[in-house]
Scaffold this motif. Sequence first.
Motif, PDB file in Angstrom:
ATOM      1  N   PHE A   1      14.666  12.286  -3.899  1.00 50.20           N
ATOM      2  CA  PHE A   1      16.090  12.309  -3.588  1.00 50.20           C
ATOM      3  C   PHE A   1      16.492  13.676  -3.049  1.00 50.20           C
ATOM      4  CE2 PHE A   1      20.511  13.088  -4.751  1.00 50.20           C
ATOM      5  CZ  PHE A   1      21.110  12.055  -4.050  1.00 50.20           C
ATOM      6  N   ALA A   2      16.035  14.732  -3.733  1.00 45.39           N
ATOM      7  CA  ALA A   2      16.389  16.082  -3.278  1.00 45.39           C
ATOM      8  C   ALA A   2      15.893  16.305  -1.860  1.00 45.39           C
ATOM      9  CB  ALA A   2      15.811  17.116  -4.227  1.00 45.39           C
ATOM     10  N   ASN A   3      14.693  15.759  -1.554  1.00 44.61           N
ATOM     11  CA  ASN A   3      14.184  15.889  -0.189  1.00 44.61           C
ATOM     12  C   ASN A   3      15.120  15.211   0.804  1.00 44.61           C
ATOM     13  OD1 ASN A   3      12.018  17.291  -1.016  1.00 44.61           O
ATOM     14  ND2 ASN A   3      10.552  15.592  -0.880  1.00 44.61           N
ATOM     15  N   ARG A   4      15.644  14.069   0.405  1.00 48.12           N
ATOM     16  CA  ARG A   4      16.542  13.354   1.315  1.00 48.12           C
ATOM     17  C   ARG A   4      17.791  14.173   1.585  1.00 48.12           C
ATOM     18  NH1 ARG A   4      16.382   6.876   0.185  1.00 48.12           N
ATOM     19  NH2 ARG A   4      14.234   6.666   0.914  1.00 48.12           N
ATOM     20  N   VAL A   5      18.291  14.790   0.518  1.00 47.98           N
ATOM     21  CA  VAL A   5      19.479  15.625   0.706  1.00 47.98           C
ATOM     22  C   VAL A   5      19.141  16.774   1.650  1.00 47.98           C
ATOM     23  CG1 VAL A   5      21.171  17.082  -0.440  1.00 47.98           C
ATOM     24  CG2 VAL A   5      20.379  14.981  -1.537  1.00 47.98           C
ATOM     25  N   GLU A   6      17.956  17.298   1.494  1.00 46.54           N
ATOM     26  CA  GLU A   6      17.555  18.407   2.372  1.00 46.54           C
ATOM     27  C   GLU A   6      17.567  17.959   3.837  1.00 46.54           C
ATOM     28  OE1 GLU A   6      13.579  19.723   1.875  1.00 46.54           O
ATOM     29  OE2 GLU A   6      13.834  21.457   3.201  1.00 46.54           O
ATOM     30  N   LEU A   7      17.025  16.764   4.072  1.00 48.97           N
ATOM     31  CA  LEU A   7      16.986  16.278   5.455  1.00 48.97           C
ATOM     32  C   LEU A   7      18.397  16.047   5.993  1.00 48.97           C
ATOM     33  CD1 LEU A   7      13.987  13.826   5.508  1.00 48.97           C
ATOM     34  CD2 LEU A   7      14.067  16.271   5.950  1.00 48.97           C
ATOM     35  N   ALA A   8      19.243  15.487   5.126  1.00 51.47           N
ATOM     36  CA  ALA A   8      20.624  15.273   5.557  1.00 51.47           C
ATOM     37  C   ALA A   8      21.257  16.612   5.930  1.00 51.47           C
ATOM     38  CB  ALA A   8      21.424  14.589   4.458  1.00 51.47           C
TER      39      ALA A   8
ATOM     40  N   PRO B   1      25.408   4.630  -3.026  1.00 51.99           N
ATOM     41  CA  PRO B   1      24.251   3.853  -3.493  1.00 51.99           C
ATOM     42  C   PRO B   1      22.946   4.646  -3.482  1.00 51.99           C
ATOM     43  CG  PRO B   1      25.117   3.010  -1.387  1.00 51.99           C
ATOM     44  CD  PRO B   1      26.083   4.012  -1.887  1.00 51.99           C
ATOM     45  N   GLY B   2      22.835   5.577  -2.534  1.00 51.66           N
ATOM     46  CA  GLY B   2      21.571   6.309  -2.430  1.00 51.66           C
ATOM     47  C   GLY B   2      21.289   7.181  -3.632  1.00 51.66           C
ATOM     48  N   ALA B   3      22.345   7.548  -4.366  1.00 57.08           N
ATOM     49  CA  ALA B   3      22.166   8.478  -5.490  1.00 57.08           C
ATOM     50  C   ALA B   3      21.535   7.806  -6.697  1.00 57.08           C
ATOM     51  CB  ALA B   3      23.510   9.091  -5.868  1.00 57.08           C
ATOM     52  N   ARG B   4      21.328   6.513  -6.617  1.00 53.00           N
ATOM     53  CA  ARG B   4      20.658   5.839  -7.734  1.00 53.00           C
ATOM     54  C   ARG B   4      19.257   6.376  -7.962  1.00 53.00           C
ATOM     55  NH1 ARG B   4      21.384  -0.156  -6.307  1.00 53.00           N
ATOM     56  NH2 ARG B   4      22.637   0.731  -4.629  1.00 53.00           N
TER      57      ARG B   4
ATOM     58  N   MET C   1       0.843  -1.206   0.000  1.00 50.46           N
ATOM     59  CA  MET C   1       0.000   0.000   0.000  1.00 50.46           C
ATOM     60  C   MET C   1       0.877   1.256   0.000  1.00 50.46           C
ATOM     61  SD  MET C   1      -3.422   0.126   2.295  1.00 50.46           S
ATOM     62  CE  MET C   1      -3.004  -1.427   3.071  1.00 50.46           C
ATOM     63  N   ASP C   2       0.504   2.201  -0.796  1.00 47.07           N
ATOM     64  CA  ASP C   2       1.313   3.415  -0.870  1.00 47.07           C
ATOM     65  C   ASP C   2       0.995   4.366   0.262  1.00 47.07           C
ATOM     66  OD1 ASP C   2       2.975   2.919  -2.839  1.00 47.07           O
ATOM     67  OD2 ASP C   2       1.920   4.065  -4.397  1.00 47.07           O
ATOM     68  N   ILE C   3       2.020   4.940   0.807  1.00 45.57           N
ATOM     69  CA  ILE C   3       1.823   5.896   1.890  1.00 45.57           C
ATOM     70  C   ILE C   3       1.868   7.295   1.293  1.00 45.57           C
ATOM     71  CG2 ILE C   3       2.744   6.693   4.074  1.00 45.57           C
ATOM     72  CD1 ILE C   3       3.247   3.914   4.635  1.00 45.57           C
ATOM     73  N   PRO C   4       0.843   8.077   1.487  1.00 50.92           N
ATOM     74  CA  PRO C   4       0.839   9.415   0.891  1.00 50.92           C
ATOM     75  C   PRO C   4       1.816  10.355   1.597  1.00 50.92           C
ATOM     76  CG  PRO C   4      -1.150   9.052   2.168  1.00 50.92           C
ATOM     77  CD  PRO C   4      -0.405   7.766   2.168  1.00 50.92           C
ATOM     78  N   TYR C   5       2.136  11.402   0.917  1.00 49.47           N
ATOM     79  CA  TYR C   5       2.958  12.509   1.449  1.00 49.47           C
ATOM     80  C   TYR C   5       4.368  12.097   1.820  1.00 49.47           C
ATOM     81  CZ  TYR C   5      -1.837  14.064   1.833  1.00 49.47           C
ATOM     82  OH  TYR C   5      -3.132  14.331   1.558  1.00 49.47           O
ATOM     83  N   THR C   6       4.886  11.044   1.178  1.00 47.46           N
ATOM     84  CA  THR C   6       6.305  10.783   1.401  1.00 47.46           C
ATOM     85  C   THR C   6       7.150  11.790   0.624  1.00 47.46           C
ATOM     86  OG1 THR C   6       6.120   9.133  -0.306  1.00 47.46           O
ATOM     87  CG2 THR C   6       6.209   8.336   1.942  1.00 47.46           C
ATOM     88  N   THR C   7       6.635  12.223  -0.512  1.00 49.33           N
ATOM     89  CA  THR C   7       7.384  13.193  -1.317  1.00 49.33           C
ATOM     90  C   THR C   7       6.651  14.523  -1.447  1.00 49.33           C
ATOM     91  OG1 THR C   7       8.128  11.312  -2.586  1.00 49.33           O
ATOM     92  CG2 THR C   7       8.643  13.481  -3.468  1.00 49.33           C
ATOM     93  N   ASP C   8       5.337  14.475  -1.649  1.00 50.27           N
ATOM     94  CA  ASP C   8       4.628  15.756  -1.792  1.00 50.27           C
ATOM     95  C   ASP C   8       4.174  16.235  -0.428  1.00 50.27           C
ATOM     96  OD1 ASP C   8       4.403  14.137  -4.096  1.00 50.27           O
ATOM     97  OD2 ASP C   8       2.354  13.646  -3.419  1.00 50.27           O
TER      98      ASP C   8
END
Lengths: 257, 566, 196
Positions: free
Chosen positions: C168-175, C156-159, C1-8
Amino acid sequence: MTPDPITKLMLDILRMPPAASAHAADVDQLMVLVHWLMAILFTGWSIFFVYVLVRFRRGAHPVADPRGVRGRWSTFVEGGVLVAEVILLAFFSIPAWSSRVDAFPSAQQSTVVRVVAEQFAWNVHYPGADGAFGRTDVTFLSATNPLGLDRSDPAARDDVTTINRLNLPMGRPVIVYLSTKDMVHSFTLPQMRVKQDAVPGTVQPVWFTPTRTGEWEIACSQLCGLGHYRMRGFYSVQTREDFASWLAAETAALAPR
Amino acid sequence: MFLKHFFSTDHKVIGLLYAFTALFFLLVGFFLIVILRWQLAYPGQPVPVVGPLLGDANAPGGIILPEFYNQLGAMHGTIMVFLGVVPLAVGAFGNYLVPLQIGAPDMAFPRLNLGSYWFYLAGGVVMLSSFFVPGGAANNGWTSYPPLSDLSPTSGQTWWLVGMLCIILSSLLGSINIITTIVQLRAPGMTWFRMPFLVWAQFVTAFLLLLAFPALQAAAILQGMDRVAGTSFFLPSGLVVSGRPLDVSGGGNALLWQHLFWFLAHPEVYVLILPAMGIVAEIIANNTRKPLWGYRLMVYSLFVLGVLSFLVWAHHMFLTGMGTAISAFFQATTMIISIPSVVILTSLILSLWGGSIRFTTPMLFALAFLPMFGMGGLTGLPLGLATTDIPLHDTTYVVGHFHYVVAPGTIFALFAGIYYWFPRITGRMMNDTLGRMHFVGSLVSMNAIFMPMFVQGLAGVNRRLWDGGMEYAHAQGVLSLNVHMSIGAFALAFFQIFFIVNLFASLKQGRVASANPWDATTLEWSEDTASPRVYRDPYDYSPPGAPRDFVPQYVARVVSSGPAEG
Amino acid sequence: MDIPYTTDVRPDTGLTNPKLGMWLFLASEVMLFGSFFSSYALLRVGAASWPDQSAVLSVPLAALNTAVLLASSVTIALAWRAARQGDRAAYRGLMAATIALGIVFLGVKGSEYADKLSQGLAPSTDVFLGLYYTMTGLHALHIAAGLAVNAYLIGPGARMWQAQHARFANRVELAALYWHFVDVIWICIFAVFYLL
Ligand code: HEM
Ligand SMILES: [Cu+2]
Ligand SMILES: [Cu+2]
């Protein structure tokens, strides 16, 4: 002073150890009041609770009324509890506490002792006739000198030390300077309504005025290791004469050394 | 394969993992205290049946040594609080129900969720295995006050710290997950004030876990350094242990630990109680067939409780040498915090008024929660007033007080929740007769155990005494109560058999339940979980003019039932 | 099941799940370091004597480390911008620079530890040094964890760069958010342990 019948009734229910110090009445008074408050609230709630369960059981009341209770009396109950608590706090608890920690009697008018707790005993140190405690240092510690008292210090010559034995004169304030050599212990004199944690690295002053003679026990109230359960000492409140002669005898026993 | 469940990221599976693990730990914690209660009732007599299994180092000839007694007490407290009740209330009920009740597809971070379970399990395994290291488990009370804990010669205390760090990590991950889920994943139409009270309770609880646990994390690291790296954060200069000056640099502060510990542990008390209140609220609304009375006020009270719980910690430390001003502050906050609890309790009792009360098994437990929690709360008053705390501090009165809150309080709420949601989880009902016997037996024995503690405590009997107070003259008059209490504990153990049998037998043989067997309104009973949508308040029971006495949150329009409107 | 708002972003809260999660995590971290700093304050206020901190520790080295970390905060912020703008080469370079600076920080820290230990200044020497090792050690662990995350995000994460660029950009933001936080903690440590 005999307590009024309502106080007396609650005291009989609570069955605390006999009170034998001047401030014990304050503590017991508040204890009684709080327990009356608790009893009233619990009884009130319970009566309402049982009544509601009976009256609104499904058999008697098949269709629920979604509107529920009307009126503001729950607010009054809650407000009442708050007011009662504020009264107990402001007029009883805080003043009584303040008299314990702020209003220390002068040392001249008091019996001053040091109590040093250790696993699992209470070391008691009387300053003797000169009223001054002798110097103590770890280098003097030994099985026979658990306080590490330096007997060569002039102030120490007349100091009386005991283990697990605290004698006190009646009707005179007592100031105990409480400390500990090792763990946290808690110095408890149930009949005096005295309890004070001995916190390592600090000296905690405690004061009270015994008002009845008697022979009771010192308890430790804070888990301090395997022997916590048997960290028991004895204390007795004596008439002034008895106390003075006891102290004199102890002092005399020191002299030949 | 059975093991695959341990790697599922489905919140329902994780919830059940939590549930079974936590129930197991509750049983372990209970087992420890039953053994301990034997010793209290019959000091120095060999423990029957299990005595020989306890090991010669702990109980030679089946007689419990003080060392082992202290292990039993410390580990009972630790296991019950951190491995039993919180994981069951938050890990299991929170995980299973929160997403369902708000119409979320899962938790916001499913893998983190699994991770938090694994850390919990690791913490539990560490705690349990510490019984088997030389010298046994931690034996310095669940409060682990230094210097005693710092200087404890056996390695049990170090394992305790490691276990706690695992548990803390698990709670942090879990609470981040619950908060994010509630904020972000509410279904369309599930506005804040349409959330069931249980969800609110879990929400506030998660904040408490998130913000309070780090204090214990810091404390555990500092104590770990003291024990392993030879620092003396909690060791002042000049300590002399067993006649020998302690060889450390000193300069530390023993009270620092107490501050950090209670900064966590007081909010922790609300972590133990808020989810329980949430469960009870759900069950009361359902079984009275009417909305909760004062729902919004109850929600606001939760927030007040949450905030204030960070400002009362030092009421556990009145006797450590506190001046008037500071003690007045903490007494005042303690009195104030009792008001929102009173509001919630009163609202729950008033919710009964006008209902059509069904005495189902879950409802019996939920109802019993009210007076039992009331008793626990009321007996907190004399402990929160510094003056009356003098005679009561660290006596069995305290033990009675908090057990009324957590045992016939929280534990009853958790039982209620299990009986209530069992059909949602398994599709089968639990047996009612067994349930009622479990209820009556537990209620009577709980009171038989904990009521006498007040009597003993008032008489001045201290807690954590290996011989139950036998040494002391002032305890003699109330000593025989120890036997009564222990018989109560053995009876309580006996009555749990009804529950355990019921739980496992009903899994296979319980009566098959319909999708919504209790005619409940909240979303977890909806059959359509694919795209839930919410149209109304959580407890729309007995609305006027509706065809039945409830309208679920997911029902758009009420079809009127004729004459009422005609 | 997809979880909403992981990216938006969820419109009514204005947040994505990971962002909220990170803020909550940082809130608990504030409580953690807050507890340590409070402990420091309590121990210092109650101490009979306290060493002259800047005589025991090396202020120049710590100042150097402060500069290094501040620089790495800049590079990671720029790395995030590059990631958002889809400039892969710049992202790689800047993230690598961040990692390099982090390693320099740990190297300097390690040499400081070694130097102190060789002078016989251990955690058990006194409460001040105990706090110093514990708190800077915990902070160094945070840096190491951040380095691992950053390394993952160029490795590996940059794949994800192509397939799920926004995520991905969101992940960089969190980092980056985390890295800034660790930076701020260091500044507090610097002020409290070296300057006060
Ligand atoms: C339901 C059955 C339970 C029984 C019969 C029971 C009994 C006891 C007893 C007799 C003690 C005092 C031990 C002593 O003085 O040495 C104790 C301590 C304690 N219990 Fe329980 N308990 C029960 C459930 C719980 C639950 C559900 C919790 C927590 C959620 C809990 C938490 C504690 C804690 C924290 C302590 C203090 C431990 C210490 O002294 O360090 N108990 N319990
Ligand atoms: Cu003791
Ligand atoms: Cu003790």
